[in-house]
Structure formats: C-alpha cells, structure tokens
Design a protein around this motif. Structure first.
Motif, short mmCIF file in Angstrom:
data_model
loop_
_atom_site.label_atom_id
_atom_site.label_comp_id
_atom_site.label_asym_id
_atom_site.label_seq_id
_atom_site.Cartn_x
_atom_site.Cartn_y
_atom_site.Cartn_z
N SER A 1 -5.68 -5.14 -10.98
CA SER A 1 -4.71 -4.87 -9.93
C SER A 1 -5.04 -3.53 -9.27
O SER A 1 -5.93 -2.81 -9.72
N THR A 2 -4.29 -3.20 -8.23
CA THR A 2 -4.48 -1.93 -7.53
C THR A 2 -3.48 -0.93 -8.09
O THR A 2 -2.28 -1.07 -7.85
N PRO A 3 -3.94 0.09 -8.82
CA PRO A 3 -3.00 1.02 -9.47
C PRO A 3 -2.05 1.70 -8.50
O PRO A 3 -0.87 1.92 -8.83
N SER A 4 -2.51 2.06 -7.30
CA SER A 4 -1.64 2.76 -6.36
C SER A 4 -0.45 1.91 -5.93
O SER A 4 0.60 2.45 -5.55
N GLU A 5 -0.58 0.58 -6.01
CA GLU A 5 0.50 -0.31 -5.61
C GLU A 5 1.35 -0.77 -6.79
O GLU A 5 2.42 -1.36 -6.57
N THR A 6 0.91 -0.50 -8.00
CA THR A 6 1.62 -0.98 -9.19
C THR A 6 1.95 0.13 -10.17
O THR A 6 2.43 -0.15 -11.28
N ASN A 7 1.72 1.38 -9.80
CA ASN A 7 2.02 2.48 -10.70
C ASN A 7 3.51 2.59 -10.99
O ASN A 7 4.34 2.49 -10.07
N LEU A 8 3.85 2.80 -12.26
CA LEU A 8 5.17 3.24 -12.65
C LEU A 8 5.03 4.68 -13.14
O LEU A 8 3.94 5.24 -13.16
N LEU A 9 6.11 5.28 -13.56
CA LEU A 9 6.07 6.69 -13.93
C LEU A 9 5.10 6.96 -15.07
O LEU A 9 4.38 7.97 -15.06
N GLY A 10 5.05 6.07 -16.05
CA GLY A 10 4.15 6.27 -17.17
C GLY A 10 2.70 6.27 -16.75
O GLY A 10 1.93 7.16 -17.13
N THR A 11 2.30 5.28 -15.98
CA THR A 11 0.90 5.21 -15.54
C THR A 11 0.59 6.29 -14.51
O THR A 11 -0.56 6.74 -14.42
N TYR A 12 1.58 6.71 -13.73
CA TYR A 12 1.36 7.79 -12.77
C TYR A 12 1.08 9.11 -13.49
O TYR A 12 0.20 9.88 -13.09
N ILE A 13 1.82 9.38 -14.56
CA ILE A 13 1.57 10.58 -15.36
C ILE A 13 0.17 10.51 -15.97
O ILE A 13 -0.57 11.51 -15.98
N PHE A 14 -0.20 9.35 -16.48
CA PHE A 14 -1.55 9.18 -17.05
C PHE A 14 -2.62 9.41 -15.99
O PHE A 14 -3.64 10.04 -16.25
N GLN A 15 -2.38 8.91 -14.80
CA GLN A 15 -3.34 9.07 -13.71
C GLN A 15 -3.50 10.55 -13.33
O GLN A 15 -4.62 11.03 -13.10
N LEU A 16 -2.38 11.28 -13.28
CA LEU A 16 -2.45 12.71 -12.95
C LEU A 16 -3.15 13.51 -14.05
O LEU A 16 -3.98 14.37 -13.76
N GLY A 17 -2.81 13.21 -15.30
CA GLY A 17 -3.36 13.99 -16.40
C GLY A 17 -4.77 13.62 -16.75
O GLY A 17 -5.72 14.39 -16.53
N THR A 18 -4.96 12.40 -17.27
CA THR A 18 -6.28 11.98 -17.72
C THR A 18 -7.20 11.65 -16.55
O THR A 18 -8.40 11.95 -16.60
N GLY A 19 -6.67 11.06 -15.51
CA GLY A 19 -7.52 10.66 -14.39
C GLY A 19 -7.93 11.82 -13.50
O GLY A 19 -9.10 12.01 -13.22
N SER A 20 -6.96 12.63 -13.07
CA SER A 20 -7.24 13.73 -12.15
C SER A 20 -7.38 15.08 -12.86
O SER A 20 -7.64 16.09 -12.19
#
Length: 303
Positions: A251-270
């Motif tokens: 799936s496309t993360p930017s269209e399906t992110n919830l708060l949990g995955t958004y925090i993961f994206q900011l921390g581990t991803g970025s």
C-alpha cells in the motif's frame, strides 16, 4: 477495650495494603516513568542520527511542537486515526457482546468449542496472524478473491491494499478478529453474574427479551462494557503492527498512515527522533482526552 485502643488500631490498619503494593508501584513508576521523561526531554531537542552516535542534542524548546501543530498532514493522520479507532472499537464491542449473549444461550459443548476457538485466535502471534490474513487477501493467490470470483463477481487480480478505503476495510477485519475474543469472554464473565431469578421474575411480570436485556442485563454488566470499550479505544488508537505489515504488503504509506506508523516513519524512517517524540507525547495526551469521559464515569461509580 478502650476507645483509645480502637482508634489506634483503626489508624494503623490501612498501612499494610499500601506497604504491600509499594514495590509494585515503584517498579511500574520506574519502568514507565523513565521512557516518558526521556520522550518529554527528547521532544524539545533536535535529536537525529548523529545523536545516536554520541553527538550532543540541540535544544529547540517548543519548536518541534510548533512544527507539529502547523503540519496539515499530521491533522489528516489524527482525524484518520480517531475515525479508525472509534469504528474499530464500536464494531469490536458490538460483535463481542453478541458472541457473549450467544455463549450464554447455547449448550455447554458448543460454548466450549466457541471459547476454545476464540482463545486460539486471541493467542495467535500478530506476525503469524498477519501472514495468514495477507495470504487470504493476496491480489494474485488470495482465497477472498477466489471465493468472490467463484460467486460471480469480478475480483480477479483485485488489490485490496492499494486503495485506502479497501485497505482500512482489511485492517478493520484483522483487528476486530484479533480483539473480539477478549471482549466476548470479558462480557460473558459479566453475564454469568446476572441472577437468573431476576430475569425470570421480570419475564413473569411481562417483560420481553429486549426489555430484560436493556433494563436488567445492560445495567448489571455496564462496568464491564465500559472497561472493555475504554481498553479497545486505547489499543485501537495506538495500533501499529497490523497497519505496518499491511503497508509492507503493497500500500501507499502516506495514504494509510495512522499515528503509530507515522511515529515509526518519523523516527526510524527519517531519523527525526525529536519530532517522533513530540508526536508520541501528543498521542499520549490524545489518548487521555478520548478516554477521560469513561475514566471519570468509572471513578464516579466507585466513589
């Protein structure tokens, strides 16, 4: 026994329970307090990859929070997360209550089979369960597409995880399936405490099944219902593993992110751990705000 002796004993008696729970409270406060303090401090810093290797973090004050609250994408994720949380919690509790009533009405053998089945579903590890669900909804070899196509619908090669709406339908199906056993078994335990003679007396007085349910059963199991609903709201707001594994499936993360995955994206991803900590603190405040009504009601009932 004099009045003075009775007064002294009355004053000393409450100390024992507090002494017994002090070690548990201290361990809980330490294990939960340190990560919370670390997040609060980190949320006021510029903390990235360099800080992971020993570089001193730079204090930015409330800069992370200013950036956070002026980010339109964050509010999109917040609205999406709250809607997803409330829908999932409501559906889970509804199905759980229906299953609890079913267990109350059926015989011993089918009830045991149903209870064992739910326990097996509840105890299944998240990764193992998600492996099965991803196979069921697979666009090429999935059982769901095959069954729908066999039934006359055109679902050949349909990707359930591509569009956000169908993605969250799959996510809701998985999360509700994994959460219903807890609600059903908890509510069933509460239903077993409803006296049968009270229900029989109401039936003799002319109350039908619906009236007995709303007038007797619901008020008596209301504390259980409120607790499981509160827990479901908290759990569904912080859901992460199921969403992340479904995102990894296509799936496309930017269209399906919830708060949990958004925090993961900011921390581990970025590698922006300062912003990730700020969002985590915001999620904590949001969780308290959403659950405060239920907590306040429970406190009033215990008073």
């Amino acid at each position: 026994m004099t009045m003075r002796t009775q007064t002294v004993r009355h004053r000393r008696r409450p100390r024992t329970p507090y002494l017994l729970i002090t070690p548990a409270v201290a361990i809980l406060a330490l294990s939960m307090g340190y990560p919370l303090v670390w997040q609060l401090v980190t949320s006021t810093q510029r903390f990235g990859l360099a800080q992971q290797f020993g570089k001193a973090p730079e204090s930015v004050g409330l800069g992370n929070y200013v950036t956070l609250f002026t980010d339109s994408y964050l509010w999109t994720v917040v609205a999406r997360s709250i809607a997803f949380c409330l829908v999932n919690a409501g559906v889970t509790v509804l199905i759980g209550v229906l299953l609890a009533l079913l267990m109350k009405a059926i015989g011993t053998v089918p009830r045991l089979i149903l209870q064992v089945s739910m326990l097996l579903a509840w105890s299944m590890p998240v990764v193992a369960a998600m492996t099965v669900w991803r196979w069921l909804f697979d666009w090429n070899r999935g059982v769901v597409n095959w069954v729908l196509t066999w039934g006359g619908l055109d679902f050949i090669g349909h990707n359930w995880l591509q569009a956000p709406l169908s993605f969250f339908f799959v996510a809701t199906t998985v999360i509700v399936w994994m959460s219903v056993p807890f609600v059903a078994l908890s509510v069933y335990a509460g239903l077993t405490q409803v006296p049968d003679d009270v229900l029989e007396a109401a039936q003799i007085d002319g109350a039908n099944g619906w009236q007995r349910f709303w007038g007797i059963v619901v008020p008596m199991v209301r504390p259980v219902l409120m607790i499981v609903l509160l827990l479901q709201i908290i759990w569904d707001l912080r859901v992460f593993a199921q969403i992340k594994l479904l995102q990894d499936a296509g799936s496309t993360p930017s269209e399906t992110n919830l708060l949990g995955t958004y925090i993961f994206q900011l921390g581990t991803g970025s590698q922006d751990f300062g912003m990730a900590s700020a969002v985590s603190v915001f999620v904590l405040v949001l969780t308290i705000a959403l659950s405060w009504f239920y907590v306040r009601t429970l406190l009033k009932e215990d008073a």
